[in-house]
Design a protein around this motif. Structure first.
Motif, short mmCIF file in Angstrom:
data_model
loop_
_atom_site.label_atom_id
_atom_site.label_comp_id
_atom_site.label_asym_id
_atom_site.label_seq_id
_atom_site.Cartn_x
_atom_site.Cartn_y
_atom_site.Cartn_z
N SER A 1 -3.60 -7.37 -8.45
CA SER A 1 -2.72 -6.86 -8.81
C SER A 1 -1.81 -7.19 -10.03
O SER A 1 -0.95 -7.64 -9.80
CB SER A 1 -1.71 -5.97 -7.09
N ARG B 1 2.28 1.97 -3.63
CA ARG B 1 0.94 2.30 -4.27
C ARG B 1 0.73 3.56 -4.75
O ARG B 1 0.14 4.39 -5.20
CB ARG B 1 -0.54 1.46 -3.61
N ARG C 1 0.74 -0.69 -0.26
CA ARG C 1 -0.11 -0.06 0.09
C ARG C 1 1.09 1.23 -0.49
O ARG C 1 0.92 1.92 -0.60
CB ARG C 1 -0.95 0.44 1.33
#
Length: 254
Positions: free
Chosen positions: A236, A190, A187
């Motif tokens: 992903s 990202r 995260r």
């Protein structure tokens, strides 16, 4: 194994987590408290006096409510919240496990890297086993910690993070019981931040694994981690942990 923390400690809060670490925790906290503006210890139901010892050396202590499941992710999140409660303006937070000693001078190098490279949100350094020669299991851990310096995809659970980045990503997912550091790192990246492994020693780790059963429990936990994080991020673009899960199935079948 450790020396005095130097000037950059004034810009860092340390969050250490543990459960029944005994002498390892004492060594961990003694390597952390000198010259650091805030140290928080988060305890997950220890019965060995860990919380009392942490208070005696000047740490803020969070004792987790046992009515909810313990996890490293939950402990780190509550430790971060405590650090900001006592020191809301601290720019950087170093996470540390209770079985690790912080290497003297590391905070200077880690903070310097963050100040010099604004695109970097998380930094870590090398981790070494204190007694890799003691057992083959300790040696395996020592090999596991070895990484090539530079940009990496995950930092492990010991790192320095910019305060605002940890808040922006929402911290660790408390429902991820293992490899929570990998899931957190996904995260962070990202959002466009980089994770940097500095070519400097950060911590000494004491696995203290002497029996096959201890290693086996750790291996089972790792397998759960691969499966859970792959379920969360396997679709992903980077297919996180998908290849690892396939290898586990392959070797299991063999």
């Amino acid at each position: 194994m450790f020396s005095m923390i130097t000037r950059s400690g004034q810009h860092v809060a340390i969050v250490a987590i543990g459960r029944n670490e005994g002498e390892r925790l004492k060594s961990c906290l003694l390597s952390s408290v000198d010259g650091v503006r805030t140290v928080v210890y988060v305890d997950s139901g220890s019965k060995d006096g860990s919380a009392e010892y942490a208070r005696s050396v000047g740490c803020h202590v969070v004792e987790l409510d046992p009515s909810r499941p313990f996890s490293a992710a939950r402990a780190r999140n509550e430790g971060f919240a405590c650090a900001l409660e006592h020191d809301p303006d601290v720019p950087f937070v170093q996470f540390l496990d209770g079985d690790c000693d912080l290497v003297g001078g590391w905070l200077d190098k880690g903070v310097e890297a963050l100040n010099e490279r604004p695109e970097v949100g998380v930094v870590c350094g090398h981790v070494h086993e204190i007694h890799p020669e003691a057992t083959v299991y300790n040696k395996l851990c020592d090999l596991e910690w070895q990484q090539t310096p530079g940009f990496i995809r995950t930092s492990g659970g010991r790192f320095i993070v910019r305060r605002e980045i940890f808040s922006d990503v929402g911290g660790f997912r408390p429902d991820v019981i293992a490899a929570e550091d990998d899931e957190f790192s996904v995260r962070v990246r990202r959002l466009g931040w980089k994770i940097l492994l500095v070519d400097a020693d950060m911590a000494w780790h004491d696995a203290a694994m002497h029996h096959f059963g201890e290693w086996w429990r750790r291996a089972r936990r790792s397998g759960h981690a691969y499966a859970q994080v792959a379920a969360l991020h396997g679709k992903s673009e980077e297919r996180y942990f998908v290849r690892d899960c396939r290898r586990i199935w392959l070797w299991g079948l063999i």
